[in-house]
Design a protein around this motif. Structure first.
Motif, PDB file in Angstrom:
ATOM      1  N   TRP A  99       8.283  -3.121   9.471  1.00  0.00           N
ATOM      2  CA  TRP A  99       8.750  -4.475   8.731  1.00  0.00           C
ATOM      3  C   TRP A  99      10.319  -4.676   9.797  1.00  0.00           C
ATOM      4  CZ3 TRP A  99       8.249  -7.475   5.225  1.00  0.00           C
ATOM      5  CH2 TRP A  99       7.429  -6.899   3.848  1.00  0.00           C
ATOM      6  N   ALA A 100      10.999  -3.665  10.221  1.00  0.00           N
ATOM      7  CA  ALA A 100      11.780  -3.907  10.948  1.00  0.00           C
ATOM      8  C   ALA A 100      11.646  -4.335  12.257  1.00  0.00           C
ATOM      9  CB  ALA A 100      13.165  -2.966  11.584  1.00  0.00           C
ATOM     10  N   ALA A 101      10.308  -4.489  13.283  1.00  0.00           N
ATOM     11  CA  ALA A 101      10.125  -5.016  14.294  1.00  0.00           C
ATOM     12  C   ALA A 101       9.244  -6.158  14.290  1.00  0.00           C
ATOM     13  CB  ALA A 101       8.681  -4.116  15.113  1.00  0.00           C
ATOM     14  N   ALA A 102       8.882  -6.921  12.902  1.00  0.00           N
ATOM     15  CA  ALA A 102       8.642  -7.731  12.449  1.00  0.00           C
ATOM     16  C   ALA A 102       7.708  -8.647  12.767  1.00  0.00           C
ATOM     17  CB  ALA A 102       9.795  -8.913  12.735  1.00  0.00           C
ATOM     18  N   GLY A 103       6.190  -7.912  13.373  1.00  0.00           N
ATOM     19  CA  GLY A 103       4.818  -8.104  14.007  1.00  0.00           C
ATOM     20  C   GLY A 103       4.316  -8.738  13.201  1.00  0.00           C
ATOM     21  N   SER A 104       4.134  -8.438  12.095  1.00  0.00           N
ATOM     22  CA  SER A 104       3.412  -8.519  10.537  1.00  0.00           C
ATOM     23  C   SER A 104       4.359  -8.252   9.512  1.00  0.00           C
ATOM     24  CB  SER A 104       2.556  -7.727  10.474  1.00  0.00           C
ATOM     25  OG  SER A 104       2.480  -6.332   9.577  1.00  0.00           O
ATOM     26  N   ILE A 105       3.934  -9.913   8.488  1.00  0.00           N
ATOM     27  CA  ILE A 105       4.647  -9.807   7.422  1.00  0.00           C
ATOM     28  C   ILE A 105       3.620 -10.382   5.945  1.00  0.00           C
ATOM     29  CG2 ILE A 105       6.662 -11.130   5.931  1.00  0.00           C
ATOM     30  CD1 ILE A 105       7.568  -9.975   8.361  1.00  0.00           C
ATOM     31  N   PRO A 106       3.578  -9.242   5.733  1.00  0.00           N
ATOM     32  CA  PRO A 106       3.007  -8.978   3.679  1.00  0.00           C
ATOM     33  C   PRO A 106       3.035  -9.980   3.666  1.00  0.00           C
ATOM     34  CG  PRO A 106       3.553  -6.488   4.767  1.00  0.00           C
ATOM     35  CD  PRO A 106       4.382  -7.665   5.839  1.00  0.00           C
ATOM     36  N   LEU A 107       2.468 -10.719   2.647  1.00  0.00           N
ATOM     37  CA  LEU A 107       2.696 -12.342   1.545  1.00  0.00           C
ATOM     38  C   LEU A 107       2.410 -11.566   0.282  1.00  0.00           C
ATOM     39  CD1 LEU A 107       1.208 -14.429   4.316  1.00  0.00           C
ATOM     40  CD2 LEU A 107       3.686 -13.467   3.394  1.00  0.00           C
ATOM     41  N   TYR A 108       0.567 -11.339   0.428  1.00  0.00           N
ATOM     42  CA  TYR A 108       0.549 -11.065  -1.447  1.00  0.00           C
ATOM     43  C   TYR A 108      -0.878  -9.807  -1.187  1.00  0.00           C
ATOM     44  CZ  TYR A 108      -1.983 -15.217   0.196  1.00  0.00           C
ATOM     45  OH  TYR A 108      -3.178 -16.084   0.893  1.00  0.00           O
ATOM     46  N   GLN A 109      -1.465  -9.605  -2.190  1.00  0.00           N
ATOM     47  CA  GLN A 109      -2.000  -9.135  -2.423  1.00  0.00           C
ATOM     48  C   GLN A 109      -3.467 -10.222  -2.754  1.00  0.00           C
ATOM     49  OE1 GLN A 109      -1.965  -5.720  -5.377  1.00  0.00           O
ATOM     50  NE2 GLN A 109      -4.215  -5.407  -5.245  1.00  0.00           N
ATOM     51  N   ARG A 110      -4.562  -9.823  -2.208  1.00  0.00           N
ATOM     52  CA  ARG A 110      -5.548 -10.906  -1.656  1.00  0.00           C
ATOM     53  C   ARG A 110      -6.791 -10.746  -3.477  1.00  0.00           C
ATOM     54  NH1 ARG A 110      -9.389 -12.256   2.325  1.00  0.00           N
ATOM     55  NH2 ARG A 110     -10.853 -11.178   0.827  1.00  0.00           N
ATOM     56  N   PRO A 111      -6.699 -11.361  -3.890  1.00  0.00           N
ATOM     57  CA  PRO A 111      -7.778 -12.378  -5.377  1.00  0.00           C
ATOM     58  C   PRO A 111      -8.817 -11.613  -5.201  1.00  0.00           C
ATOM     59  CG  PRO A 111      -7.368 -14.478  -3.935  1.00  0.00           C
ATOM     60  CD  PRO A 111      -6.692 -12.958  -3.243  1.00  0.00           C
ATOM     61  N   GLU A 112      -9.155 -10.888  -6.205  1.00  0.00           N
ATOM     62  CA  GLU A 112     -11.060 -10.545  -6.436  1.00  0.00           C
ATOM     63  C   GLU A 112     -11.848 -11.264  -7.540  1.00  0.00           C
ATOM     64  OE1 GLU A 112     -13.347  -6.536  -6.757  1.00  0.00           O
ATOM     65  OE2 GLU A 112     -11.238  -6.544  -7.110  1.00  0.00           O
ATOM     66  N   LYS A 167     -11.794 -10.640 -12.897  1.00  0.00           N
ATOM     67  CA  LYS A 167     -11.140 -10.988 -11.662  1.00  0.00           C
ATOM     68  C   LYS A 167      -9.856 -10.098 -11.809  1.00  0.00           C
ATOM     69  CE  LYS A 167      -8.111 -14.237 -14.892  1.00  0.00           C
ATOM     70  NZ  LYS A 167      -7.466 -15.777 -14.748  1.00  0.00           N
ATOM     71  N   SER A 168      -9.333 -10.076 -10.110  1.00  0.00           N
ATOM     72  CA  SER A 168      -8.705  -9.108 -10.360  1.00  0.00           C
ATOM     73  C   SER A 168      -7.884  -8.612  -9.679  1.00  0.00           C
ATOM     74  CB  SER A 168      -9.167  -7.329 -10.433  1.00  0.00           C
ATOM     75  OG  SER A 168      -8.354  -6.057 -10.479  1.00  0.00           O
ATOM     76  N   LEU A 169      -7.067  -7.983  -8.464  1.00  0.00           N
ATOM     77  CA  LEU A 169      -6.372  -8.186  -7.340  1.00  0.00           C
ATOM     78  C   LEU A 169      -7.502  -7.124  -6.453  1.00  0.00           C
ATOM     79  CD1 LEU A 169      -3.277  -8.274  -7.401  1.00  0.00           C
ATOM     80  CD2 LEU A 169      -4.059 -10.269  -7.002  1.00  0.00           C
ATOM     81  N   GLU A 170      -7.982  -7.776  -5.750  1.00  0.00           N
ATOM     82  CA  GLU A 170      -8.524  -6.533  -3.913  1.00  0.00           C
ATOM     83  C   GLU A 170      -7.468  -5.603  -3.190  1.00  0.00           C
ATOM     84  OE1 GLU A 170     -10.158  -7.959  -0.718  1.00  0.00           O
ATOM     85  OE2 GLU A 170     -11.775  -9.920  -2.154  1.00  0.00           O
ATOM     86  N   PRO A 171      -7.913  -4.422  -3.183  1.00  0.00           N
ATOM     87  CA  PRO A 171      -7.399  -3.118  -2.576  1.00  0.00           C
ATOM     88  C   PRO A 171      -6.789  -3.704  -0.698  1.00  0.00           C
ATOM     89  CG  PRO A 171      -9.129  -2.594  -2.494  1.00  0.00           C
ATOM     90  CD  PRO A 171      -9.179  -3.949  -3.203  1.00  0.00           C
ATOM     91  N   ALA A 172      -6.370  -5.227  -0.982  1.00  0.00           N
ATOM     92  CA  ALA A 172      -6.229  -6.131   0.860  1.00  0.00           C
ATOM     93  C   ALA A 172      -5.024  -6.402   0.492  1.00  0.00           C
ATOM     94  CB  ALA A 172      -7.115  -6.347   0.639  1.00  0.00           C
TER      95      ALA A 172
END
Length: 824
Positions: free
Chosen positions: A739-752, A370-375
């Protein structure tokens, strides 16, 4: 598109997949496939020095790997095309291309593009003026499988096919190739001289993979022949055959390969849908397979229980003491019918337990890597219609969300670092990464309510009576936080109550633009004269508060429309720079003096007789449990500021096409892979939508439909900036604006999560790095993983090139990522 727990991902290129970047949805099974400088903290290099989680591939030296064998690697589906530059290319296409075709540059552990020494001796920009010229010096041993040297003719054929000038080629991607003016042979056929008509910062992204001129030379070969077969290849493997009935692609050692011989005799890519992965593992049909958390848990439990004779504490026979006691009591009770039914149920359970035990014993031969995906997974806010068309409402949603807690929901149970992602354009460990979330602000419920108040949404306002025909249509089952659904009556049920609410609303409106002298617990944005004992919160919102307030003052002093027009003309570029230097971005906060009522909202927020209700669209597939858990938490967080949600669960197959791409949602969750070349790959995702001639909106890949001219300008500047440090600075400035436009909010890196046979080495959860296919294999008896496989191999050699942006070997011990995320 791939989902979280597995699959749906419109993916940016894993190694360098030259197709349009695609969204990755966190649901099981495949639907398709892959900052302002002042907003970041700490030293840039320190921030990007280590990925959030190390790769987990059971590294082993080549001497410890057996020679030969067949490894069966699960893919979601057989690729529809072997041409990476066509629209329906997917992750399977990329995996085949990575093993059988040249790539001038590949990605290392930190997501950096490093020269592949098997194909390229050197690559560098040799001229900048009057035009950019890149000189490639190819490995003199590099040949195609038909014996012909890899050379300038192949580069030129690929450029002509992908330049966009010949419409006979059905290409899905031409970024970068459209900037090339000409390609010439150098001193000999091993030197390729590429001249650009316009500067191109991401030139390393080109010719990876490189197809032979046999494929690129004619539209028929490009459009049709390359979909089903590749007659000529150049890599450690070549294609032996594709069996679409058995759903296998068999790769074998390339006899003309000049590099390190592949350890495996055969590499079989086997199509196994996500929902069938557990069964395939139990049956021993695959040696390596990405799995969902549920399957990963079963494999881990099998490893834990190995050799134990105790009854399993999980599976169909796992009962609590209370359940066991009840079952015994019913089976031995006076009610004969109930007792018989219970005994039958217990017999069925015993059969299920026996089957489950056998399956678990077969899983003992696997481990989970297990790791984190580049996504990263993001919350998307549709800014084209409804309440979210108002940027203040979008920012309120963003400020209400605790991204740290949402990351913990998914990653903490898996034992992975649970840190929120701070960038739309890169991840921790990549050179372009900087945490620019300060441009929008940290989680602050009171500040979020102030933004809603400034947008005119008030608590307990009168609601217009809804008819049955006005209820919005939903697809699939509706669940979750639905108390704010249309058609429900407001609590203001009497005229007296309406009058009281009207007074409250008027009072709130009177407070806008100035601080209140009353000590009623109302929070006023920007108020500083707080007295001891006041219930008002401190005025300190964020490091960027004062900068945002100055910009808000400009909004009150001038017509907003004129100010936006001036922004387009770059008349306020200096002002933006000042805001950046102080850690904030314009418009991220409510204007000074905006009232935010103290305490929880008394009822649903309303404006113009309509409640503030957002439609949250989610996939309904069996692998989307973690996705729905995140959505439930988000709905709870939004309810605290008076925003209600209606959750619509839709079929996985229609989630992207019928909802995300078509804009039929308010809130949604899906993922984007990151890239080593964000200036090129990310621009279509955040480009400002523009009206088409027929009145429709051209959005490219911007499914939130939120963008600005300034963001576009920053991307355009970055793509033409040959100074790498300046390019990264421009990319980070663009990220802060996003970020300031607030169209999308990154949450967390996906698990792999990858289930691997214990003896498999140099494969598993790769993280950023492209696989070294020739080093993958099975450990010799008695050998143990642990040694770095590339200490003197290909990756190390490639990083030493003067043409490489990397400073050291990707496989050297000094370059090994830390297990913990880097400090931000």
């Amino acid at each position: 598109m791939s989902h979280d727990g597995a699959t749906s991902r419109p993916a940016r290129r894993p190694a360098r997949r030259p197709v349009l970047r695609s969204a990755a949805f966190l649901v099981s099974g495949a639907l398709a496939v892959t900052a302002l400088a002042g907003c970041s903290s700490g030293d840039d290099e320190a921030e990007s020095s280590s990925p959030a989680a190390a790769q987990d591939i059971a590294p082993a030296a080549r001497g410890d790997i057996a020679d030969g064998g067949t490894l069966r690697w699960a893919v979601d589906a057989l690729p529809e095309t072997l041409n990476s530059f066509q629209a329906d290319a997917d992750a399977g296409t990329s995996r085949v291309a990575g093993a059988v075709l040249p790539s001038m540059f590949r990605l290392d552990k930190q997501g950096r593009a490093v020269r592949d020494a098997d194909f390229l001796e050197k690559a560098e920009v040799i001229e900048r003026e009057p035009k950019q010229v890149v000189l490639y010096k190819l490995n003199q041993q590099a040949v195609w499988s038909d014996g012909r040297e890899i050379g300038a003719a192949d580069f030129a054929a690929q450029w002509r096919a992908l330049s966009g000038k010949d419409s006979a080629y059905w290409t899905a991607h031409n970024a970068g190739y459209d900037r090339i003016e000409k390609i010439e042979r150098g001193k000999n056929n091993l030197e390729v001289r590429v001249t650009f008509a316009k500067p191109y910062a991401d030139w390393r992204s080109l010719f990876s993979p490189l197809y032979p001129k046999d494929v690129m030379g004619t539209p028929d070969a490009f459009n049709e022949e390359a979909r089903r077969k590749l007659k000529v290849t150049a890599g450690p493997f070549s294609i032996k055959g594709i069996d679409r009935d058995a759903k296998d692609i068999t790769l074998v050692r390339n006899p003309r390969w000049w590099g390190r011989q592949a350890k495996l005799e055969q590499l079989v890519l086997r199509a196994v849908p996500r929902e069938d992965r557990a069964e395939a593992l139990v049956a021993g049909k695959v040696d390596l397979a990405a799995v969902d958390p549920e399957e990963a848990s079963r494999v881990s439990l099998a490893d834990r229980d190995k050799g134990s004779s105790a009854p399993l504490a999980h599976g169909p026979g796992a009962l609590t003491p209370a359940q066991s006691m009840r079952s015994w009591a019913v089976a031995h009770g006076d009610d004969e019918d109930a007792a018989d039914a219970e005994l039958d149920a217990r017999a069925k359970t015993r059969k299920a337990v026996d089957k489950y035990k056998k399956e678990q014993s077969r899983l003992e031969g696997y481990v989970v890597r297990k790791s984190l995906e580049p996504a990263f997974t993001q919350l998307a806010l549709n800014g084209s219609v409804g309440p979210l068309a108002d940027e203040r409402v979008r920012r309120a949603v963003a400020r209400a969300i605790d991204r740290k807690k949402l990351a913990e929901v998914v990653l903490k149970p898996l034992g992975l670092p649970a840190h929120p992602v701070g960038s739309h354009l890169a991840l921790a460990g990549q050179q372009a990464y900087a945490d620019s979330s300060g441009a929008l602000g940290n989680q602050d419920t009171t500040a979020a309510r102030a933004l809603l108040a400034d947008a005119g949404w008030v608590s307990g306002g009168p609601l217009k009576k809804e008819t049955s025909t006005t209820k919005p249509k939903t697809a699939g089952n509706v669940s979750g936080s639905e108390s704010g659904s249309e058609g429900k009556k407001s609590k203001a049920g009497t005229e007296d109550k309406k009058t009281e609410d009207k007074k409250t609303e008027d009072k709130t409106e009177d407070k806008k633009g100035a601080a209140s002298d009353s000590d009623d617990g109302t929070y006023i944005v920007g108020e500083t004269d707080q007295k001891p004992g006041d219930r008002r919160r401190p005025s300190q919102l964020d490091p960027g508060r004062s900068a945002a307030h100055r910009y808000a003052a400009l909004l009150h002093q001038a017509d907003a429309r004129k100010l936006r027009e001036a922004d387009k003309e770059k008349k306020y570029a200096d002002q933006y720079a000042k805001e950046a230097a102080q850690g904030g971005a314009p418009g991220a906060y409510a204007p000074k003096g905006t009232a935010a009522p103290a305490g929880a909202p008394a009822g649903p927020l309303a404006k113009d007789g309509k409640p503030l209700t957002l439609r949250f669209v989610l996939p309904s597939g069996p692998g989307s449990d973690s996705l729905r858990a995140v959505a439930d938490r988000i709905s709870q967080m939004l309810e605290k500021i008076g925003i209600r949600t209606e959750t619509s669960k839709v079929a996985d197959a229609s989630y992207f096409k019928d909802h995300i791409a078509s804009g039929q949602y308010d809130l949604a969750l899906y993922s984007w892979p990151t890239s080593a070349f964000p200036a090129t790959d990310a621009r279509p995702i955040y480009a400002k939508p523009v009206p088409a001639a027929d009145g429709s909106l051209t959005i490219e890949q911007n499914y939130t439909r939120v963008g600005t001219d300034h963001i576009d300008q920053l991307f355009d500047q970055a793509i033409g900036e040959l100074d790498e440090g300046e390019e990264r600075s421009l990319v980070r400035q663009a990220d802060a604006r996003i970020w300031a436009a607030a169209g999308s909010i990154p949450l967390y890196q996906r698990p792999e999560l990858v289930a691997a046979r214990r003896s498999v080495a140099n494969a598993g959860a790769f993280g950023f790095q492209a696989p070294d296919y020739e080093d993958i294999g099975f450990l010799k008896p008695g050998a143990r993983p642990g040694a770095e496989p590339n200490a003197s191999g290909k990756a190390g050699a490639s990083a030493s090139s003067s043409g490489s942006p990397a400073g050291k070997s990707s496989g050297s011990p000094s370059d090994k990522p830390s297990e913990e995320p880097s400090e931000k």
